[in-house]
Scaffold this motif. Structure first.
Motif, PDB file in Angstrom:
ATOM      1  N   ILE A 192      65.659  11.323  40.509  1.00 51.07           N
ATOM      2  CA  ILE A 192      64.482  11.622  41.339  1.00 51.07           C
ATOM      3  C   ILE A 192      64.384  13.124  41.584  1.00 51.07           C
ATOM      4  N   ALA A 193      65.525  13.750  41.888  1.00 48.64           N
ATOM      5  CA  ALA A 193      65.531  15.188  42.181  1.00 48.64           C
ATOM      6  C   ALA A 193      65.083  16.008  40.978  1.00 48.64           C
ATOM      7  N   SER A 194      65.399  15.520  39.775  1.00 53.42           N
ATOM      8  CA  SER A 194      65.002  16.272  38.579  1.00 53.42           C
ATOM      9  C   SER A 194      63.490  16.338  38.439  1.00 53.42           C
ATOM     10  N   TYR A 195      62.773  15.337  38.990  1.00 55.59           N
ATOM     11  CA  TYR A 195      61.307  15.358  38.942  1.00 55.59           C
ATOM     12  C   TYR A 195      60.734  16.149  40.111  1.00 55.59           C
ATOM     13  N   ILE A 196      61.403  16.099  41.258  1.00 50.83           N
ATOM     14  CA  ILE A 196      60.923  16.866  42.415  1.00 50.83           C
ATOM     15  C   ILE A 196      61.018  18.356  42.128  1.00 50.83           C
ATOM     16  N   ASN A 197      62.098  18.770  41.474  1.00 48.29           N
ATOM     17  CA  ASN A 197      62.340  20.199  41.243  1.00 48.29           C
ATOM     18  C   ASN A 197      61.729  20.704  39.953  1.00 48.29           C
ATOM     19  N   ASN A 198      61.085  19.795  39.197  1.00 52.16           N
ATOM     20  CA  ASN A 198      60.558  20.182  37.876  1.00 52.16           C
ATOM     21  C   ASN A 198      59.290  21.014  38.019  1.00 52.16           C
ATOM     22  N   ASP A 247      77.157  -6.570  30.652  1.00 50.97           N
ATOM     23  CA  ASP A 247      77.357  -5.525  29.646  1.00 50.97           C
ATOM     24  C   ASP A 247      76.073  -4.754  29.351  1.00 50.97           C
ATOM     25  N   GLN A 248      75.011  -5.012  30.123  1.00 53.26           N
ATOM     26  CA  GLN A 248      73.750  -4.290  29.937  1.00 53.26           C
ATOM     27  C   GLN A 248      73.656  -3.132  30.923  1.00 53.26           C
ATOM     28  N   LYS A 249      72.924  -2.102  30.530  1.00 50.70           N
ATOM     29  CA  LYS A 249      72.795  -0.915  31.369  1.00 50.70           C
ATOM     30  C   LYS A 249      71.324  -0.532  31.535  1.00 50.70           C
ATOM     31  N   VAL A 250      71.005  -0.003  32.702  1.00 55.06           N
ATOM     32  CA  VAL A 250      69.718   0.666  32.930  1.00 55.06           C
ATOM     33  C   VAL A 250      70.032   2.151  32.988  1.00 55.06           C
ATOM     34  N   THR A 251      69.441   2.920  32.089  1.00 51.75           N
ATOM     35  CA  THR A 251      69.771   4.341  31.980  1.00 51.75           C
ATOM     36  C   THR A 251      68.617   5.232  32.429  1.00 51.75           C
ATOM     37  N   ALA A 252      68.961   6.503  32.659  1.00 52.25           N
ATOM     38  CA  ALA A 252      67.925   7.477  33.005  1.00 52.25           C
ATOM     39  C   ALA A 252      66.903   7.586  31.883  1.00 52.25           C
ATOM     40  N   MET A 253      67.346   7.446  30.625  1.00 55.00           N
ATOM     41  CA  MET A 253      66.419   7.518  29.497  1.00 55.00           C
ATOM     42  C   MET A 253      65.428   6.359  29.534  1.00 55.00           C
ATOM     43  N   ASP A 254      65.889   5.145  29.951  1.00 57.72           N
ATOM     44  CA  ASP A 254      64.966   4.003  30.072  1.00 57.72           C
ATOM     45  C   ASP A 254      63.822   4.349  31.027  1.00 57.72           C
ATOM     46  N   ARG A 288      62.848   7.420  32.025  1.00 59.48           N
ATOM     47  CA  ARG A 288      62.032   8.529  31.514  1.00 59.48           C
ATOM     48  C   ARG A 288      61.042   8.027  30.463  1.00 59.48           C
ATOM     49  N   GLN A 289      61.492   7.110  29.606  1.00 58.94           N
ATOM     50  CA  GLN A 289      60.587   6.570  28.588  1.00 58.94           C
ATOM     51  C   GLN A 289      59.470   5.753  29.235  1.00 58.94           C
ATOM     52  N   PHE A 290      59.809   5.023  30.291  1.00 54.27           N
ATOM     53  CA  PHE A 290      58.771   4.284  31.007  1.00 54.27           C
ATOM     54  C   PHE A 290      57.734   5.236  31.590  1.00 54.27           C
ATOM     55  N   LEU A 291      58.201   6.321  32.246  1.00 51.36           N
ATOM     56  CA  LEU A 291      57.279   7.291  32.834  1.00 51.36           C
ATOM     57  C   LEU A 291      56.427   7.960  31.762  1.00 51.36           C
ATOM     58  N   ALA A 292      57.005   8.189  30.587  1.00 51.55           N
ATOM     59  CA  ALA A 292      56.231   8.788  29.490  1.00 51.55           C
ATOM     60  C   ALA A 292      55.150   7.837  29.013  1.00 51.55           C
ATOM     61  N   ARG A 293      55.488   6.527  28.912  1.00 54.47           N
ATOM     62  CA  ARG A 293      54.482   5.544  28.474  1.00 54.47           C
ATOM     63  C   ARG A 293      53.352   5.415  29.485  1.00 54.47           C
ATOM     64  N   GLU A 294      53.699   5.552  30.767  1.00 53.94           N
ATOM     65  CA  GLU A 294      52.711   5.363  31.828  1.00 53.94           C
ATOM     66  C   GLU A 294      52.139   6.689  32.327  1.00 53.94           C
ATOM     67  N   LYS A 295      52.310   7.763  31.542  1.00 48.81           N
ATOM     68  CA  LYS A 295      51.921   9.102  31.984  1.00 48.81           C
ATOM     69  C   LYS A 295      50.478   9.163  32.448  1.00 48.81           C
ATOM     70  N   SER A 296      49.579   8.476  31.718  1.00 50.26           N
ATOM     71  CA  SER A 296      48.156   8.545  32.063  1.00 50.26           C
ATOM     72  C   SER A 296      47.838   7.815  33.357  1.00 50.26           C
ATOM     73  N   ASN A 297      48.750   6.926  33.817  1.00 59.21           N
ATOM     74  CA  ASN A 297      48.499   6.138  35.025  1.00 59.21           C
ATOM     75  C   ASN A 297      49.246   6.670  36.241  1.00 59.21           C
ATOM     76  N   ILE A 351      60.099   5.992  40.582  1.00 54.89           N
ATOM     77  CA  ILE A 351      61.426   5.786  39.997  1.00 54.89           C
ATOM     78  C   ILE A 351      62.204   4.670  40.690  1.00 54.89           C
ATOM     79  N   PRO A 352      62.327   4.640  42.048  1.00 53.60           N
ATOM     80  CA  PRO A 352      63.100   3.555  42.660  1.00 53.60           C
ATOM     81  C   PRO A 352      62.530   2.174  42.342  1.00 53.60           C
TER      82      PRO A 352
END
Length: 650
Positions: A644-650, A56-63, A65-74, A84-85
């Motif tokens: 992944i495509a949303s980041y490639i095309n951003n 009943d647990q989910k891994v979402t796109a928001m999870d 995105r939040q990880f990438l935001a936390r690790e933005k400096s790295n 992402i993969p």
């Protein structure tokens, strides 16, 4: 609200950071269960934001995105698609382990969770009492976490730790395992070696003008000139604006009257000292140190030079920056700045007098006080220049900002209006013609903030005000844009020639490697003769273990084959840091097993930890595969690809 990060030492921040990194994903590829082979998938979900489901647990796109935001400096901008993969697989692995642990009856109770949070963020529990959810939430918000997200990650990390502990307890390391590991780390060899690299052939290969032109024609699409832009830049400099600013005495007096507390000087003494340390000394040693201190005191009171004795005998020289080198000078000190015994002596001495011996936790001190000032308000005349400097700078910065804003407003209307305003304010605009990304710009240099401000601006677009260094603001207009276009041959002729020479040198290198490899066994161990055939220098290493570095070759672990070879053996080819290498074993020195006893326990723990990690990885991958087989775990590849495509095309 208060900033808990700023209120704690770095060690606490590092501890939290380490935990957040653990629970928010380790990016070490070798630790990602199943990475490389993949876990399959291909299912589709009606909800495009769901990347995977585990029970009943989910891994979402928001999870993610939040990880990438936390690790933005790295994470380097533009590299998100590669993270992402890995991030998704690790999130799935963590949730799978937690899900399976729950099915097996393993639980993390609320009390367990509270204890974990207390150990990770002790500053949330002042005097043992929880400071409240408001401060807790603010602390986590600085790391892009909510309370539920953080606590769920802590629960998963706790389960992982328990599983790792179980794996470690079941790990067996035999005496022969320890001995083998010790040998691997401490066996040494000395080798002769030479390398073959393109550098050997760069001066030997040639190209004709016709070959260069033909290479360009064949690879024309490789040679593109990047977009180039022209700018009209208006620099607003502190020094020029300061010339137009003058603050009168009435204003300075007003500032003084409104900020008198800032100009109060507390009671203070100007003091020097000589320290003879007694820390970690035996009573007998302390007695000898006291005698030495008493002798120094006797010399000083007899007229000896205090500063010279301090330079020679004082032990206040921590990290080479203590007072000893300055003749004992501590400059001004105030109450509360030193240990109580030192403070009492310093503030009770009359000016230009020397103390008796003063004993503190550090040792024996001899103090000399030069001046003793009572607390007082510094007079306006004494601080006028300081106030003038600070007040005028504040006015200058305000004027700089206002002027830069006015220039921007005029520039949006017309360049002529902005140039007129600049001329009236002693500002000289600069025209910059057709610069490529990364090129230095007059009055700006290479500045990421300016690059960001100009990215995407159309012709005649105006940047926001950009700060350059500490003393300059700029605003600029894009006056022309040359789009990317194929380069003419004359523009890139030298670059094409270098590329062709490099290609030929690489081809010659590969041919030489094939020839050297074929001849290696036929030279009868004469590596020097083989090196000479290719014009390479034969070098000799020191006796080295696998962790050492070999000059020009890199880590000795890259020639690991040599540790199992006999003296006189030749071997290769070996890929190295600067080329492909061929080696000969000159000498071997086996590990000294008599020294193994001192390292045994550490080696056992390291081997256990390594094997436990391997077990943990296998366990995690096994859980994932089992849940996929049971159809309790689903991966939605199409949704992952869309993310992944949303980041490639951003």
């Amino acid at each position: 609200m208060f900033d808990l990060f700023r209120s704690r030492e770095k060690s606490v921040r590092y501890l939290l950071g380490a935990l957040l990194t653990l629970v928010a994903l380790s990016m070490v590829i070798t630790l990602v269960p199943g990475y490389g082979g993949g876990w399959g998938g291909g299912s589709s979900s009606a909800d495009p934001t769901i990347l995977a489901e585990i029970g009943d647990q989910k891994v979402t796109a928001m999870d993610v995105r939040q990880f990438l935001a936390r690790e933005k400096s790295n994470i380097q901008r533009g590299m998100e698609q590669f993270y992402i993969p890995i991030a998704v697989q690790q999130m799935v692995a963590q949730r799978a382990v937690a899900y399976q642990a729950d099915r097996l009856g393993m639980k993390v109770t609320d009390a367990d969770l509270a204890n974990s949070v207390r150990s990770i963020i002790p500053q949330l529990f002042e005097n043992g009492k929880f400071v409240g959810n408001e401060a807790y939430a603010a602390f986590l918000a600085q790391q892009n976490f909510t309370i539920p997200q953080f606590e769920e990650n802590v629960r998963m990390a706790t389960l992982e730790t328990r599983l790792e502990t179980l794996a470690l307890e079941g790990t067996i390391v035999t005496p022969s395992d320890v001995e083998d590991e010790y040998k691997v780390r401490n066996d040494k060899i000395k080798i002769a070696y030479f390398g073959i690299s393109p550098d050997l052939f760069k001066t030997k290969v040639t190209v004709s003008p016709e070959e260069v032109k033909a290479f360009y024609d064949k690879n024309r699409t490789m040679y593109q000139l990047p977009e180039r832009r022209s700018y009209l830049v208006f620099p607003v400099e502190e020094a020029k604006v300061a010339e137009t600013v003058k603050v009168d005495d009435a204003t300075l007096q007003k500032v003084y009257n409104q900020n008198q507390e800032s100009f109060r000087t507390p009671e203070r003494v100007k003091v020097s000292h000589i320290l003879l340390k007694t820390t970690d000394k035996s009573p007998a040693e302390v007695a000898q140190i006291q005698k030495k201190a008493e002798d120094l005191l006797k010399q000083i009171k007899g007229g000896a030079n205090f500063a010279e004795l301090a330079k020679k005998y004082s032990e206040d020289n921590a990290n080479g920056g203590g007072s000893a080198a300055k003749g004992g000078d501590l400059d001004w000190i105030v109450r509360g700045q030193t240990v109580p015994e030192f403070e009492k002596a310093a503030f009770s001495l009359a000016p230009n007098t020397v103390s008796d011996l003063v004993k503190t936790t550090y040792g024996f001190h001899i103090l000399k006080v030069f001046t003793h000032e009572q607390a007082h308000l510094r007079a306006f005349a004494e601080v006028r220049d300081q106030i003038a400097s600070e007040a005028s700078r504040a006015v200058v910065f305000e004027k700089m900002q206002n002027l830069a804003d006015q220039l921007r407003t005029e520039l949006i209307k017309s360049a002529a209006g902005a140039e007129k305003l600049a001329a009236n304010n002693n500002i000289t605009p600069v025209r910059v013609e057709h610069v490529a990304p990364g090129d230095p710009i007059p009055e700006v240099g290479v500045n990421p903030q300016f690059d960001e401000a100009t990215t995407g601006l159309a012709k005649n677009g105006v940047t926001p005000v950009v700060q350059i260094g500490q003393n300059k603001l700029v605003v600029a207009q894009v006056t022309d844009i040359l789009p990317p276009h194929p380069a003419e041959f004359t523009d890139v002729q030298a670059k094409v020639r270098d590329a062709l020479l490099g290609q030929k040198a690489q081809e010659a290198t590969q041919n030489a490697i094939k020839e050297a490899t074929a001849k290696l066994k036929s030279v009868g161990g004469d590596l020097a003769a083989l090196a000479k055939q290719f014009g390479a220098d034969l070098k000799t290493s020191e006796l080295v273990n696998r962790n050492a570095a070999i000059t020009g070759l890199g880590s000795a672990s890259s020639v690991g084959e040599g540790y199992s070879r006999n003296v006189g053996d030749v071997f290769g080819p070996i890929p190295g840091a600067t080329g492909t290498f061929y080696c000969k074993v000159l000498e071997k020195q086996p590990a000294d097993l008599t020294a193994l006893a001192g390292s045994r326990q550490a080696l056992i723990q390291e081997l256990k930890s390594r094997r436990a990690t391997e077990r943990r990885e296998l366990f995690g991958d096994g859980v994932v595969q089992a849940l996929i087989k049971e159809k309790r775990l689903k991966m939605y590849d199409d949704n992952i690809k869309k993310l992944i495509a949303s980041y490639i095309n951003n």
